[in-house]
Design a protein around this motif. Structure first.
Motif, PDB file in Angstrom:
ATOM      1  N   ALA A   1      -5.305   3.516  -3.778  1.00 18.11           N
ATOM      2  CA  ALA A   1      -4.339   4.620  -3.860  1.00 18.11           C
ATOM      3  C   ALA A   1      -4.780   5.650  -4.892  1.00 18.11           C
ATOM      4  O   ALA A   1      -4.684   6.860  -4.663  1.00 18.11           O
ATOM      5  CB  ALA A   1      -2.953   4.077  -4.206  1.00 18.11           C
TER       6      ALA A   1
ATOM      7  N   ALA B   1       0.830  -1.207   0.000  1.00 16.47           N
ATOM      8  CA  ALA B   1       0.000   0.000   0.000  1.00 16.47           C
ATOM      9  C   ALA B   1       0.863   1.254   0.000  1.00 16.47           C
ATOM     10  O   ALA B   1       0.562   2.229  -0.693  1.00 16.47           O
ATOM     11  CB  ALA B   1      -0.943  -0.013   1.205  1.00 16.47           C
TER      12      ALA B   1
ATOM     13  N   LEU C   1      -5.753   5.249   4.513  1.00 16.25           N
ATOM     14  CA  LEU C   1      -6.020   4.051   3.713  1.00 16.25           C
ATOM     15  C   LEU C   1      -5.932   2.847   4.632  1.00 16.25           C
ATOM     16  O   LEU C   1      -4.882   2.599   5.243  1.00 16.25           O
ATOM     17  CB  LEU C   1      -5.008   3.932   2.568  1.00 16.25           C
ATOM     18  CG  LEU C   1      -5.299   2.885   1.480  1.00 16.25           C
ATOM     19  CD1 LEU C   1      -4.487   3.215   0.224  1.00 16.25           C
ATOM     20  CD2 LEU C   1      -4.958   1.468   1.919  1.00 16.25           C
TER      21      LEU C   1
ATOM     22  N   THR D   1      -5.262  -2.793  -4.244  1.00 15.92           N
ATOM     23  CA  THR D   1      -4.540  -1.738  -3.529  1.00 15.92           C
ATOM     24  C   THR D   1      -4.320  -0.526  -4.409  1.00 15.92           C
ATOM     25  O   THR D   1      -4.461   0.619  -3.959  1.00 15.92           O
ATOM     26  CB  THR D   1      -3.189  -2.281  -3.039  1.00 15.92           C
ATOM     27  OG1 THR D   1      -3.407  -3.475  -2.295  1.00 15.92           O
ATOM     28  CG2 THR D   1      -2.477  -1.258  -2.179  1.00 15.92           C
ATOM     29  N   GLU D   2      -3.966  -0.750  -5.688  1.00 14.25           N
ATOM     30  CA  GLU D   2      -3.700   0.383  -6.568  1.00 14.25           C
ATOM     31  C   GLU D   2      -4.952   1.221  -6.812  1.00 14.25           C
ATOM     32  O   GLU D   2      -4.868   2.436  -7.030  1.00 14.25           O
ATOM     33  CB  GLU D   2      -3.104  -0.091  -7.901  1.00 14.25           C
ATOM     34  CG  GLU D   2      -3.985  -1.032  -8.709  1.00 14.25           C
ATOM     35  CD  GLU D   2      -3.775  -2.499  -8.378  1.00 14.25           C
ATOM     36  OE1 GLU D   2      -4.026  -3.342  -9.281  1.00 14.25           O
ATOM     37  OE2 GLU D   2      -3.354  -2.811  -7.248  1.00 14.25           O
TER      38      GLU D   2
ATOM     39  N   SER E   1       2.147   1.819  -3.439  1.00 12.21           N
ATOM     40  CA  SER E   1       1.075   2.277  -4.333  1.00 12.21           C
ATOM     41  C   SER E   1       0.708   3.730  -4.070  1.00 12.21           C
ATOM     42  O   SER E   1       0.461   4.497  -4.997  1.00 12.21           O
ATOM     43  CB  SER E   1      -0.159   1.391  -4.165  1.00 12.21           C
ATOM     44  OG  SER E   1       0.094   0.066  -4.564  1.00 12.21           O
ATOM     45  N   VAL E   2       0.677   4.099  -2.805  1.00 14.94           N
ATOM     46  CA  VAL E   2       0.345   5.484  -2.451  1.00 14.94           C
ATOM     47  C   VAL E   2       1.408   6.441  -2.991  1.00 14.94           C
ATOM     48  O   VAL E   2       1.093   7.490  -3.571  1.00 14.94           O
ATOM     49  CB  VAL E   2       0.200   5.618  -0.924  1.00 14.94           C
ATOM     50  CG1 VAL E   2       0.225   7.078  -0.493  1.00 14.94           C
ATOM     51  CG2 VAL E   2      -1.090   4.952  -0.459  1.00 14.94           C
TER      52      VAL E   2
END
Length: 684
Positions: A451, A311, A377, A447-448, A314-315
């Protein structure tokens, strides 16, 4: 000019011309949908054979209805299309929805027919969507003139694809999204994407506007309308990877692609640009509520180290940050978590969720309250305890009940806080995740996606919208180097001293006007440096003369330019150019310049003209922006002067629509001021 589209979306009455009992015909589907309005307005069915359609009496013509028709849907073969539209206008129609195909998409003859019909519609004071469209729907006025049913909601979809609308319907459902309006754009012979965008911006039932467009027609007008919309606009478009249709004769032309132009227009207009229907759904789910993050700092809550690390990556890939939490926040977390939990960021429950599902809610509350956090998130297993067959918890266990209670607490905390919370779950369809989604918390399985959703809620660069185009100036008649240079000098851009020479005598006369070192350029070569038509650092008259003889022996040019050599030691070379796009008009490019412009490709784009304030933001957005601030003992360069030069060049280009491409390369930016060292222009 604002167009009145009220008859399109809330007509007094509707007639379906070409209504049919044959399920294979589009007139059947449109008629069946139109009758769903439950008496909201009169709906007339027209079939040239008369009789009945869908159990209702059908008129053989619009005129036979015996009363005015406000909106006519025309779904007849192309051969009868013009007559049907003309009759609709004679019957008082203020709006036409033209389903019929066979016009501009078929070639010049069809395009001419289409233009003629559109002209008659406008002359009558009416409006027309299409032709070659799939209809429209407005759930806020019970107007159903498309073949499919659309779930009510707050999204207006303006699309050149009908199947895309069906896919979005499926993708929207898990996020509780629906449609306020759907319009199939068709050929845009009369009502355009820009007209519809402006009308949806004024529509109270529309909270966000989704656009799928393959042909913007007037791209600049689209950007202007989007910038003024006052509500989110999300664009999915195709073909952005192809180079724009032009014969590139400059670095600017070679470096500018359709993708660059569309991206720049969207950035300047504040439009969220997406690449897939899935991403479009993600962004709309994030923007569905009124929550916007005050900054780009994200706290990550996970129940597993792997999910937390993924995560975080991705963030950051989405352009956000994952800062370390401040000591007071970490202290508050330690009071509610157990010893092995990580509290730096990402925050890892490290198994505590299995002991106490309420720890999810307590941690979310602490993170949302932290002043150093702009958004949260939550990622990992949450949702699995209450998911039937979901492993550790399973339905009906104590853990499942605890997770459901935690979901309600998280929803309550979310309602009380203005910061965005986004969830990624291995079980996004579980009851607890549905509880979160029902509370307006976006939930995703990837997850993407989570983000990207957060990125959509965070503030970006200011979006001023396209600057107005200046009135056209007296056109350039010639585009040679010296003609372009003189025109730019007259506009306020500074160049070194220069003189055009044709022979050795004029060459030596130039040395009496200004001292060396000198630059010699062979004129009438587009890429002079690449061709070897530029000699730099000629110390005095003797070196200048030798370079002249050598260059003249190779090129035999009719004239040359002798120029004072600028001091390059403390400056940075930029490139500033403008390319004229067929859809968006003049597009500016700013980047690291000199002979390596195309190799380095460190450039940014904007719709021209570019204001000095906007130019500053563009310059600071370059990958090599640190060079402009001074590195390794070099002084910082004059960014204000550079931005003013960008504004001058782009305003000049925008005022000369006859220029297809123009660039100044290099533009030397020094600690004090700027100097244009070379320029070129290509006339359309």
């Amino acid at each position: 000019m604002r167009r009145d589209l009220s008859a399109l979306f809330d007509p007094v009455s509707v007639a379906v011309v070409g209504a049919s009992d044959d399920p294979a015909k589009y007139g059947h589907a449109i008629a069946a949908q139109a009758l769903r309005a439950n008496g909201r307005r009169p709906v007339h069915l027209v079939n040239r054979r008369g009789g009945t359609v869908l159990g209702r009496t059908a008129a053989p013509s619009l005129s036979a209805i015996g009363e005015a028709v406000d909106l006519a849907v025309v779904a007849v073969p192309a051969a009868g299309f013009e007559d049907a539209v003309d009759e609709a206008l004679q019957c008082g129609a203020r709006a036409v929805v033209a389903i019929t195909a066979g016009f501009a998409e078929t070639g010049d003859t069809g395009r001419a027919r289409q233009h003629a019909v559109a002209a008659r519609v406008r002359a009558a004071g009416a409006v027309m969507v299409g032709p070659n469209c799939l209809g429209l729907a407005d759930n806020t006025t019970d107007l159903f003139l498309a073949s499919d049913t659309f779930t009510p909601g707050g999204i207006a979809l303006l699309s050149q694809s009908g199947n895309l609308a069906l896919e979005l319907q499926l993708r929207f459902h898990p996020h509780g999204l629906g449609f306020s309006r759907f319009v199939s754009l068709g050929n845009q012979a009369d009502v355009t994407l820009v007209d519809l965008l402006a009308d949806c911006a004024r529509h109270e039932g529309t909270h966000a506007i989704a656009v799928y467009a393959e042909d913007f027609a007037d791209g600049r007008a689209f950007a202007e309308a989007a910038a003024e919309a006052g509500k989110p606009v999300v664009l999915l478009t195709a073909g952005r990877g192809d180079a724009s249709a032009r014969s590139a004769q400059s670095h600017t032309g070679a470096l500018t692609t359709s993708a660059d132009v569309v991206s720049a227009a969207c950035r300047d207009a504040g439009v969220e640009l997406v690449a897939t229907p899935r991403e479009l759904t993600v962004v709309l789910a994030a923007l569905n509520g009124a929550r916007r993050a005050p900054g780009r700092r994200v706290a990550i809550l996970t129940d597993g180290g792997g999910h937390g690390v993924i995560a975080a990556d991705s963030v950051e890939a989405a352009g956000l940050t994952v800062p370390e939490l401040h000591p007071p926040t970490r202290d508050r977390l330690r009071k509610v978590l157990w010893e092995q939990s990580a509290v730096a960021n990402p925050v890892d429950l490290a198994g505590m969720g299995e002991q106490d599902p309420g720890s999810y809610a307590q941690t979310v509350a602490a993170l949302l309250a932290a002043e150093e956090v702009d958004a949260v998130l939550m990622t990992g297993y949450f949702g699995g305890y209450a998911h039937a067959g979901g492993g550790l918890g399973g339905g009906g266990t104590v853990l499942a009940d605890g997770e459901r209670a935690a979901a309600r607490l998280i929803a309550d905390r979310h309602r009380a806080c203005a910061k965005p919370l986004v969830v990624q779950s291995m079980y996004p369809d579980s009851p607890t995740c549905r509880t979160l989604a029902a509370a307006g918390i976006p939930v995703f399985g990837a997850t993407e996606d989570a983000a990207r959703a957060l990125a959509a809620t965070t503030p970006g660069a200011p979006h001023p919208g396209p600057a107005p185009l200046p009135p056209p100036a007296a056109p350039l008649r010639e585009s040679g180097y010296l003609h372009t240079r003189r025109a730019l000098e007259a506009a306020g851009l500074s160049f070194p001293a220069a003189r055009e020479v044709h022979n050795e005598a004029e060459l030596l006369a130039a040395t009496a006007e200004f001292g060396g070192p000198y630059v010699l350029k062979a004129l009438h070569l587009l890429h002079k440096s690449d061709a070897g038509g530029v000699a730099l650092g000629l110390a005095g008259p003797d070196e200048l003369r030798a370079a002249f003889h050598e260059m003249h022996a190779r090129f035999g040019a009719s004239s040359y330019s002798v120029e004072a050599m600028a001091d390059l030691s403390d400056g940075v070379e930029l490139i500033v150019g403008v390319d004229r796009d067929p859809r968006f008009g003049p597009v500016a490019m700013v980047g690291l310049g000199g002979v390596l412009a195309e190799t380095l490709r460190d450039v940014v784009f904007a719709l021209a003209p570019v204001t000095a304030e906007h130019a500053l933001r563009l310059l600071r957005g370059l990958r090599a922006a640190a060079l402009l601030g001074g590195v390794r003992g070099r002084p910082p360069v004059d960014l204000v002067a550079a931005a003013a030069a960008v504004a001058t060049i782009t305003a000049f280009a925008a005022a000369h629509p006859e220029i297809a491409e123009i660039e100044v390369n290099p533009l030397l930016v020094r600690p004090h001021g700027v100097l244009a060292l070379d320029s070129r222009a290509v006339l359309a």
